[in-house]
Scaffold this motif. Sequence first.
Motif, PDB file in Angstrom:
ATOM      1  N   PHE A  25      75.656  62.877 107.239  1.00  0.00           N
ATOM      2  CA  PHE A  25      74.503  62.667 108.121  1.00  0.00           C
ATOM      3  C   PHE A  25      73.333  62.154 107.285  1.00  0.00           C
ATOM      4  CE2 PHE A  25      70.858  64.253 110.636  1.00  0.00           C
ATOM      5  CZ  PHE A  25      71.160  63.661 111.848  1.00  0.00           C
ATOM      6  N   VAL A  26      72.944  60.880 107.462  1.00  0.00           N
ATOM      7  CA  VAL A  26      71.941  60.273 106.580  1.00  0.00           C
ATOM      8  C   VAL A  26      70.727  59.673 107.281  1.00  0.00           C
ATOM      9  CG1 VAL A  26      73.646  59.762 104.788  1.00  0.00           C
ATOM     10  CG2 VAL A  26      73.197  58.061 106.573  1.00  0.00           C
ATOM     11  N   PRO A  27      70.506  59.890 108.593  1.00  0.00           N
ATOM     12  CA  PRO A  27      69.340  59.259 109.224  1.00  0.00           C
ATOM     13  C   PRO A  27      68.023  59.543 108.523  1.00  0.00           C
ATOM     14  CG  PRO A  27      70.760  60.191 110.898  1.00  0.00           C
ATOM     15  CD  PRO A  27      71.298  60.653 109.575  1.00  0.00           C
ATOM     16  N   PHE A  28      67.876  60.748 107.949  1.00  0.00           N
ATOM     17  CA  PHE A  28      66.599  61.111 107.345  1.00  0.00           C
ATOM     18  C   PHE A  28      66.572  60.853 105.841  1.00  0.00           C
ATOM     19  CE2 PHE A  28      67.230  63.705 111.137  1.00  0.00           C
ATOM     20  CZ  PHE A  28      66.115  63.323 111.871  1.00  0.00           C
ATOM     21  N   ILE A  29      67.638  61.257 105.132  1.00  0.00           N
ATOM     22  CA  ILE A  29      67.598  61.110 103.676  1.00  0.00           C
ATOM     23  C   ILE A  29      67.684  59.647 103.248  1.00  0.00           C
ATOM     24  CG2 ILE A  29      68.520  63.402 103.232  1.00  0.00           C
ATOM     25  CD1 ILE A  29      71.233  62.150 102.676  1.00  0.00           C
ATOM     26  N   LEU A  30      68.324  58.801 104.051  1.00  0.00           N
ATOM     27  CA  LEU A  30      68.372  57.373 103.734  1.00  0.00           C
ATOM     28  C   LEU A  30      67.379  56.586 104.594  1.00  0.00           C
ATOM     29  CD1 LEU A  30      69.670  55.174 102.050  1.00  0.00           C
ATOM     30  CD2 LEU A  30      71.526  55.029 103.714  1.00  0.00           C
ATOM     31  N   GLY A  31      67.190  57.031 105.843  1.00  0.00           N
ATOM     32  CA  GLY A  31      66.252  56.337 106.726  1.00  0.00           C
ATOM     33  C   GLY A  31      64.835  56.345 106.200  1.00  0.00           C
TER      34      GLY A  31
END
Length: 734
Positions: A584-590
């Motif tokens: 789940f990367v929406p926040f750490i990569l977004g």
Amino acid sequence: MKYILFILLLAFYSCSSQVDKKYNLNFETYNARYLFPKDWIEWGKYNLSADTTIARSGKYSGKIKSKNNHDAFGSLAYKIPADYKGENITLEGFMKIKNVEDGYAGLLLRIDGNTQPLGFNNMKDQNIQGTKDWQKYSITLPFLKNAKNIYVGGILVGKGEAWFDDFTVTIDGEDIQTLKTIEKPIPNATLDHEFDNGSKINFPDLNDRMISNLELLGKIWGFLKYHHPEICSGNYNWDYELFRFLPKYLNVENLAERDQLLLEWIDSYGKIKICDSCKETPQDAFLKPDHAWFNDSDLNEELKEKLNFIYKNRNQGESFYIGNEAYGRLTFLNENEYYTMPTIDGGFQLLALYRYWNMIHYFFPYKHLTDNNWSSILKKYIPDFINCKNRLDYELACIRLITEINDTHATTSVGFTNVHHNRGSLYPPFIVKFIENQLVVTNFYDKNAQETSKIKVGDIITHINNKPIKTIIDSIGSYYPASNETSKLRNISRDLLRSSKKKIAINYISNNQKKHLEIELSPEDDWKSRWHDWKDEKCYKFIKKDIGYITLKTITKSDVPIIKEQFKSVKGIIIDIRNYPATFVPFILGSYFVSNDKHFAKFTSGKVNNPGEFSFREGDIILKAKETYKGKLVVLVNEDSQSQSEYTAMAFRAGNNTTIIGSTTAGADGNVISLSLPGGLLTGFSGLGVYYPNGTETQRVGIIPDIEIKPTIKGIKERRDEVLERAIKFINNN
């Protein structure tokens, strides 16, 4: 003789170094006959055992050793009843690994409610690989009050060996081995077993009047289930109350007799107190409870008033049949699966229809988007469910009903064994997809099959067993739940060449020539074991000197800082979400792509205290990172982008310089609510309404690309990724 007696005693009595422990979390108690830790559960396809030679302490440990199954896993799990109170639960344990590759090893902690997990962590994000001696690891999750079971264990994915030992479970710092359990009152509903062996309902021949009466009963039954305080308290087994009432109800001869019987039935469950805390539905609620059937039906005034009174004084707080899990999401509770339901039982079959229709009516956030008015569906399916002649008929009726909600999250993979047996377990050596409205061979599972096959990548299949593809699709379309036509065809394509026979005949077009061929089929696992599409590749690479490429299919948290460092100076980054993200990367990569904190989504969710109400709540925010990317971001999507993939695309779209390229996604965003139906059937639906901050819907619509491009048959033949090519061109030209 003494030796034989000793072995027999070992088989029936476990060896234990610490007999005072309630739970066998140190693996010291084991079954000598099977060499398996006592009370532990086997999950997956690997070799699982108690190891008598390698242990961190004591004499034994739990061991998992891989087989040669690609994409398989093995897990040792231990089930503990969640009869405790607390805020947080922690699993600590020791793990030793050897030659772990193409996957990971880790501890596992799962907290289950009645029908689905409330929390889960298997350390996948830590990507633990290689060879390591005994090390201590830890996992912590919130411990929710509606938890029913705790599962602790170890897991191995990919190749290698893993050992586990000396597990400790604590709740708010106290060891569960010595922690006192709480005494939970047993609801009366769980003590009622009168109809465990059958509903005992015999339906007469159906006519229009009886079907209308059964439609009304189904709506009243469901309304009372989620609103009447006595029923919501678990004082009655509401399934079995239906079976008690039906025989009388089936014999009513006119409307007056019907309504009087319904009034007496409702009154038999006690007087309802005035509810001072029951609130009116907010005027700005996105969806309001639909009770139009109170007034639109031919009910007498007294019955209408009774139903309205119950609504105004409905149950508040905890309910026996519906509750909240983590983050306010809904979960269905205490729904008996009835695994031992008789093969044909009209009462249980009608119960399945009533249960599902009301779950959707009150708790599906997208009921307003279905192709057919949901209010009309109950009546339509009553004959179908009551008249099922065998288990296959029943499973097919359930799938047709499930398809009516137009939701790709509405899976039918668990429990529908007769349907899947009917479809077959044998598959061709190649993959097909719909390209330019044609069924096209797009890839092979292994190079050997490709080189020896007469049919080639890019060939178009026109007939299967002499039936045109369109004819087949038209005949089976109602058995494939999907949000839109694109995802429906995606799912159908996976089954078109599936069969129980070892050979099927196809007509196909290759290089403009019509051809005929018999294809040999094999079990799916045989082909998947040869599939090496992404194996051993990192999730990131340079595809041009100044363009970085990332696939979310294999991404881990540990990859993110490396990606940010390696790609910080490139002029363009391409993120491929034509898959399901491994992490789940929406926040750490977004956060790498926004110049300031930014909202990118908002949600609607159902209300336990007011079934049928869906109101908007504040959505998620991406917080700007200290250092952000200044170049162009291109996100690739297609019909394989579903659920978390779509949500992740929404997050990336919040970036300052993001362009989405590809084609329509699956149109099933948000989490999944699982639900069970009689006969051990398991399905689900999208549980949260997911919207852009301006209120634009994603359900059924999907993520609409800024630049639409789809693969072509010509491109498939040439083994080109035309969507990726367009992304590269966009970055170079802009």
